[in-house]
Design an enzyme around this catalytic site. Structure first.
Site, short mmCIF file in Angstrom:
data_model
loop_
_atom_site.label_atom_id
_atom_site.label_comp_id
_atom_site.label_asym_id
_atom_site.label_seq_id
_atom_site.Cartn_x
_atom_site.Cartn_y
_atom_site.Cartn_z
CD GLU A 132 -2.79 1.10 2.73
OE1 GLU A 132 -2.66 0.47 2.94
OE2 GLU A 132 -2.69 2.61 3.21
CD GLU A 137 -3.88 7.86 5.89
OE1 GLU A 137 -2.70 7.19 5.89
OE2 GLU A 137 -5.14 6.98 6.19
#
Ligand SMILES: *[C@@H]1O[C@H](CO)[C@@H](O)[C@H](O)[C@H]1NC(C)=O
Ligand SMILES: *[C@@H]1O[C@H](CO)[C@@H](O)[C@H](O)[C@H]1NC(C)=O
Ligand SMILES: *[C@@H]1O[C@H](CO)[C@@H](O)[C@H](O)[C@H]1NC(C)=O
Length: 405
Positions: A132, A137
């Site tokens: 990932e 974020e």
């Protein structure tokens, strides 16, 4: 060892998208009226990060505005009855991309507010085995972006001599360490997320996924290199300077091909959940929760909590080579995305909906949560792929070739 490989394998290795390329061509462009082509809308609940949302595809959460910009937002017009979830959005790219791919994401507004957890990230088919990459974020009212990789054991962040401008957090990318934080780098620019980003009219994230490493750059609006535009048909990574975050593949770093399968891009906004809703995280940038209230009861029920919880996206371009899109894993063999020249709408297929890999952005173990109930035993590549495709046998042969290369 290389010279013992059969010739056919050597040929495949040479055909693998080059690690050394610094310049890539535009292969997909998502913008304006056709922005939503080439994506699949998630459905159901957020069963990967325990957010208090239900994924929707209505005009309450997704539309193109009068300026031709794509809006992805949390529903902020509904009073949510207690025990129900608020509508939000999660988009999966129809395509999976191999190393030798660059994603460029230009936004003029990103979601912000207490309980809000937006992300732009990629994942392989099986998590965390296939990796990932967290490109953007942030939670709540934080203004500095956090980059991360999430992998199995053996991958370590190593910015090396090329360096990075961000601040190294955990170096260990192993999902089983540091409460699943992955190897993190924090941007030092207070305009890289949140209110700071929005006040500066946003900016651009560039994420390069290559066999020799992963690099992510952030440019605030006023410092975007002139070559980086929605219409640019090529991108030259050498011209971008030192990245914010760098994960080198070399000695002591992370073998990208070993720890990352082909990656699917995801854009989402969840609420509360394992990260944004953690009381200790929440009170870093928002008022402390007042017992017995929770993140959910304090924020999620009220529409006014989400007046700023939206992405406004100018464009999202993908650069690469003819080998960047993985036909074995992509919807319709890679025809499910849009080419840079195609602008016609195509029907959205639903075949990728709910193939939900677990996302890593957790600070706690979500024992018993369906989102983490993935098979973790090592099985052959072929059966892994088969598992994720629910028996789409035709994909398996191709996938084996891809994985072998
Ligand atoms: C939105 O959801 C509805 C119902 O679940 C579905 O029929 C429709 O195809 C979806 N649209 C898109 C663009 O995914
Ligand atoms: C919803 O968000 C929009 C965009 O920020 C804002 O104009 C509107 O006032 C909000 N509505 C509510 C009910 O908060
Ligand atoms: C998550 O929810 C979706 C949609 O309801 C479902 O299809 C999928 O199987 C779920 N994932 C897991 C791992 O339970």
């Amino acid at each position: 060892m290389l010279n013992k490989l059969p010739l056919v394998l050597l040929a495949l290795l040479r055909a693998t998208p080059a690690a050394a390329a610094t310049s890539y061509d535009l292969i997909e462009s998502h913008k304006g009226a056709s922005f939503f082509d080439g994506w699949t809308f998630a459905q159901g609940y957020d069963n990967t990060t325990n957010g208090d949302v239900v994924w929707a595809n209505s005009s309450k959460v997704a539309y193109v505005n009068g300026q031709g910009k794509a809006i992805l937002k949390v529903d902020n017009s509904t009073e949510v009855p207690y025990n129900e979830k608020r509508e939000s959005i999660k988009l999966y790219s129809n395509n999976y991309y191999r190393p030798g791919t660059v994603w460029v994401f230009d936004a003029s507004h990103v979601p912000v507010g207490c309980s809000v957890w937006p992300a732009v990230f990629t994942q392989g088919t099986n998590w965390p085995e296939h990796g990932e990459i967290d490109i953007f974020e942030v939670v709540n009212n934080d203004q500095m972006n956090q980059y991360a990789l999430h992998t199995t054991a053996g991958c370590v962040a190593s910015p090396g001599s090329g360096g990075q401008t961000g601040t190294q957090g955990f170096a260990e990318c192993d999902q089983n360490q540091n409460s699943g934080s992955g190897c993190t780098v924090r941007d030092v620019d207070t305009a890289s997320a949140g209110k700071g980003f929005n006040d500066a009219q946003g900016g651009v994230y560039v994420a390069a996924f290559e066999t020799d490493g992963i690099r992510i750059w952030f440019f605030t609006r006023s410092k975007i290199p002139s070559a980086l535009t929605a219409d640019a048909t090529t991108i030259d990574l050498d011209s971008l300077g030192t990245p914010s975050a760098r994960y080198n593949a070399g000695q002591g770093g992370c073998d990208i091909e070993k720890f990352s399968g082909s990656q699917r891009l995801t854009l989402d906004i969840t609420l509360c959940g394992d990260f944004a809703g953690s009381p200790t995280i929440l009170q870093q940038t928002c008022p402390a929760l007042v017992t017995p209230q929770t993140c959910y009861t304090t924020y999620v029920l009220k529409p006014e909590s989400y007046a700023d919880a939206w992405f406004e996206i100018n464009y999202l371009n993908v650069y690469g080579t003819s080998g960047s899109i993985d036909p074995a894993l992509s919807v319709n063999g890679g025809q499910g995305g849009i080419s840079s020249s195609a602008s016609s709408s195509r029907p959205t297929t639903s075949s990728a909906i709910g193939s939900g890999t677990s996302t890593a952005r957790t600070t706690s173990t979500t024992t018993g949560n369906a989102g983490n109930a993935l098979p973790t035993q090592t099985v052959s590549s072929a059966s892994r792929v088969k598992y994720w495709f629910g028996g789409a046998g035709w994909a398996v042969g191709l996938a084996v070739v891809v994985l072998a290369s």
